[in-house]
Design a protein around this motif. Structure first.
Motif, PDB file in Angstrom:
ATOM      1  N   TRP A 176      -2.776   5.762  -0.636  1.00 53.44           N
ATOM      2  CA  TRP A 176      -2.553   5.611   0.801  1.00 53.44           C
ATOM      3  C   TRP A 176      -1.856   4.286   1.104  1.00 53.44           C
ATOM      4  N   ALA A 177      -2.260   3.205   0.444  1.00 46.49           N
ATOM      5  CA  ALA A 177      -1.650   1.900   0.688  1.00 46.49           C
ATOM      6  C   ALA A 177      -0.168   1.901   0.305  1.00 46.49           C
ATOM      7  N   TYR A 179       1.793   4.496   0.234  1.00 48.99           N
ATOM      8  CA  TYR A 179       2.479   5.321   1.239  1.00 48.99           C
ATOM      9  C   TYR A 179       2.723   4.528   2.524  1.00 48.99           C
ATOM     10  N   GLN A 180       1.689   3.828   2.985  1.00 51.64           N
ATOM     11  CA  GLN A 180       1.798   3.070   4.227  1.00 51.64           C
ATOM     12  C   GLN A 180       2.831   1.950   4.109  1.00 51.64           C
ATOM     13  N   ASN A 181       2.893   1.318   2.961  1.00 55.69           N
ATOM     14  CA  ASN A 181       3.768   0.160   2.779  1.00 55.69           C
ATOM     15  C   ASN A 181       5.180   0.522   2.336  1.00 55.69           C
ATOM     16  N   SER A 182       5.397   1.776   1.973  1.00 57.47           N
ATOM     17  CA  SER A 182       6.707   2.193   1.486  1.00 57.47           C
ATOM     18  C   SER A 182       7.764   2.134   2.589  1.00 57.47           C
ATOM     19  N   HIS A 189       2.564  11.712   1.739  1.00 64.41           N
ATOM     20  CA  HIS A 189       1.292  11.331   1.107  1.00 64.41           C
ATOM     21  C   HIS A 189       0.571  12.575   0.616  1.00 64.41           C
ATOM     22  N   SER A 323      -7.268   7.122   1.514  1.00 61.68           N
ATOM     23  CA  SER A 323      -6.884   7.304   2.906  1.00 61.68           C
ATOM     24  C   SER A 323      -8.126   7.276   3.795  1.00 61.68           C
TER      25      SER A 323
END
Length: 399
Positions: A176-177, A179-182, A189, A323
């Protein structure tokens, strides 16, 4: 090769190595978690009308610890996934370049047999995967989607992977991290799923209710948190409690603990069916993965899906790879310390039958609404169709 004579066909080329359980069990270099994840998703893609052909190689410790040369294979998984394994020389300073060349050669053979794929999906951005995929982009204009399951933790590997990912047409993240930071424009995700018919509500016998057990299944490395769990277990005073540990690899602390304490049972590396039987008998599961260990922010603890299918309480630390969905069904200690983990284990072991059953029902609802491979693969196919216009031979099955 005359590219004008090659036609585009409705299939996905998967750059990743998948094997049957017998091969996984006989190898120290194949990741059971990675293999199960890939097979689970590809099976469901196939069920929904997406033909998948895989191209990979057999992992092996580099020579002289491993074999000098690895052979090629061709086989089917579950009688529907065509798998091709290339040969290569497993020699220091040669293996990387040889794998890249061998993947290119095998790809050329595959397109002669199957035509050009609509899409290339790679499991991670290893050099042999990325160079092969970029060549397909450049020479055949085939889009490439990279599944980011693991990230390197050191330079220059981090820079190289980021360069590869910047060339992909889309990225799928388990973490999740990540994905969020990409910064990828096309990102998705997907942390995993459970096969619907593998859900099993285990009823404990009277003897099992009195003799309680904690199960840890996974890597015996520091990333998995096994050291923290062993320390936590020392803090629990319960003569009717056992700690069960399953997983590949060797860890002196685990071996010494199992030798000195009869209530600690180390089963070693077990088959999938053996693990299922052990899970049925366990009272609760634990995922003590510490958030502070470098690398744990970029991966997802896949053992959770093995745990979830049995719907028993799961005590899990909160790492960036998870997530927010899981907050409703995971039982989280205050922090990653052994003391906090021990406290939460003791609390859950004291649950009465009503509270345990309520938790089971909540977990079952969570899985059926969010986390079956049927649901997750359907989400992915919709995204692939929207972004890359791929064809499904069974569009009605995409929900």
């Amino acid at each position: 090769m005359n590219t004008k004579l090659i036609t585009m066909n409705s299939y996905v080329l998967w750059l990743g190595s998948i094997f049957d359980q017998k091969t996984v069990m006989s190898s120290k270099a194949i990741s059971p978690a990675a293999n199960n994840w890939q097979v689970g998703l590809i099976n469901q893609l196939s069920n929904k009308g997406i033909k998948v052909v895989t191209l990979g190689h057999t992992p092996e410790p580099i020579w002289p610890k491993g074999k000098l040369k690895m052979g090629h294979k061709q086989y089917k998984i579950n009688n529907k996934i065509d798998c091709y394994i290339t040969d290569y020389y497993n020699i220091p300073f040669i293996r990387k370049a040889n794998l890249i060349e061998k993947y290119k050669t095998l790809f050329n053979l595959l397109i002669c047999k199957y035509g050009l794929p609509e899409l290339v999906i790679s499991y991670n951005s290893y050099d042999h995967n990325s160079v092969t995929a970029i060549n397909m982009q450049t020479n055949f204009q085939i889009p490439w989607v990279c599944i980011v399951a693991d990230m390197p933790t050191k330079q220059p590997d981090i820079t190289k992977q980021n360069e590869y990912l910047s060339n992909s047409d889309g990225n799928i993240y388990l973490s999740w991290a990540m994905y969020q930071n990409s910064k990828s424009i096309n990102k998705f995700h997907l942390d995993g799923g459970i096969v619907d018919d593998h859900l099993e509500r285990s009823e404990l016998s009277n003897s099992q209710k009195h003799k309680k057990s904690i199960l840890y299944a996974g890597s015996l490395t520091r990333w998995g948190g096994i050291d923290e769990l062993l320390e936590a277990y020392k803090l629990i005073s319960d003569d009717n409690l056992e700690l069960w540990i399953c997983g590949p690899g060797e860890n002196d602390k685990v071996l010494n603990a199992a030798t000195s304490n009869k209530s600690i049972k180390y089963f070693g590396f077990v088959t999938k069916s053996e693990l299922t039987q052990i899970c049925k008998k366990a009272s609760l599961f634990v995922n003590p993965r510490p958030a502070y260990v470098i690398g744990n922010e970029s991966n997802f603890p896949s053992k959770l899906f093995e745990y979830l299918q049995h719907m028993k309480p799961i005590i899990s630390t909160k790492t960036p790879g998870l997530s927010p969905d899981y907050e409703t069904i995971l039982i989280t200690p205050e922090n990653d310390s052994a003391k906090a983990i021990a406290s939460k284990i003791t609390e859950v072991l004291d649950w009465d039958e009503d509270k345990t059953n309520q938790h089971i029902e909540k977990t079952l609802k969570f899985i059926n609404q969010n986390k079956t491979w049927d649901i997750q693969s359907g989400r992915l196919i919709k995204w692939l169709i929207a972004k890359f216009n791929i064809n499904s031979n069974n569009p009605d099955s995409v929900t």
